[in-house]
Design an enzyme around this catalytic site. Structure first.
Site, short mmCIF file in Angstrom:
data_model
loop_
_atom_site.label_atom_id
_atom_site.label_comp_id
_atom_site.label_asym_id
_atom_site.label_seq_id
_atom_site.Cartn_x
_atom_site.Cartn_y
_atom_site.Cartn_z
N CYS A 1 2.91 52.86 31.12
CA CYS A 1 4.07 52.17 31.66
C CYS A 1 5.34 52.90 31.23
CB CYS A 1 4.08 50.73 31.13
SG CYS A 1 5.47 49.75 31.69
N HIS B 1 -0.31 45.26 37.76
CA HIS B 1 0.60 45.71 36.70
C HIS B 1 2.04 45.30 37.03
CE1 HIS B 1 1.76 48.77 33.54
NE2 HIS B 1 2.89 48.69 34.21
N GLU B 2 2.47 45.52 38.28
CA GLU B 2 3.85 45.19 38.68
C GLU B 2 4.06 43.67 38.78
OE1 GLU B 2 5.81 47.55 38.24
OE2 GLU B 2 4.27 49.09 38.30
N HIS C 1 4.74 42.47 35.39
CA HIS C 1 6.13 42.71 34.98
C HIS C 1 7.02 41.56 35.44
CE1 HIS C 1 6.38 46.47 32.90
NE2 HIS C 1 5.75 47.13 33.85
#
Length: 178
Positions: A108, A151-152, A155
């Site tokens: 990341c 993953h996004e 976030h």
């Protein structure tokens, strides 16, 4: 025409990426109005920033210091890619189906010195809205693109890959190549 690919009509600026432990990275972001001009500009800025960042396959608004459920993804140039929808931006995305979990290494830009082994679904259906038009879209994908989307989305929920590793044994120093 693919409803995922929208000409935003604005030029993106390259933004600075914030690093852990910045508070915006650990706080859930609010949903956005995908048709709002500031969200459209943010979408363009995210894509511009992702494109100039070597090895970057996705970038979420919290990573540039903005608490908003907006992210971009483009895994098309990555060697692990099996399915790719090209460059796209989603707002207010949510996972609607996930299956076939697999553990793999993730990195990341907001945690530049570490990578980690993270278990994620390899088959995924995500629903979200496209900036500018606000159209609802569904993305069905697998493998590396599925990992990048999760993953996004994490976030936007205030989670880093560090929150998903099984423990210290699953963390690794990022390899640097000269």
């Amino acid at each position: 025409m693919n409803p995922l690919h929208v000409d935003l009509g604005v030029t993106g600026s390259v933004l600075d990426v914030v690093r852990a432990p910045a508070g915006v990275l650990s706080t859930p972001s609010p949903p956005v109005d995908p048709t709002a001009p500031e969200v459209v500009q943010l979408a363009a800025d995210l894509v511009a920033t992702m494109r100039v960042s070597p090895g970057c396959v996705g970038l979420a608004a919290p990573q540039v210091g903005v608490a908003a459920q907006v992210f971009c993804v483009d895994v098309s140039a990555h060697p692990k890619t099996r399915t790719s929808h090209g460059t796209f931006v989603l707002c207010n995305a949510e996972v609607v189906e996930a299956s076939r979990n697999e553990r793999a290494r993730e990195g990341c830009m907001s945690v530049p010195d570490l990578t980690g082994d993270v278990k994620r679904a390899t088959r995924l259906v995500v629903r979200g809205r496209v900036p500018l038009t606000g159209a609802e879209v569904t993305v069905t994908t697998d493998a590396f693109e599925a990992r990048a989307l999760q993953h996004e989305i994490d976030h936007c929920a205030g989670l880093l890959f560090l929150d998903r590793v099984a423990g210290a044994h699953a963390l690794h120093q990022r390899q640097t190549y000269l």
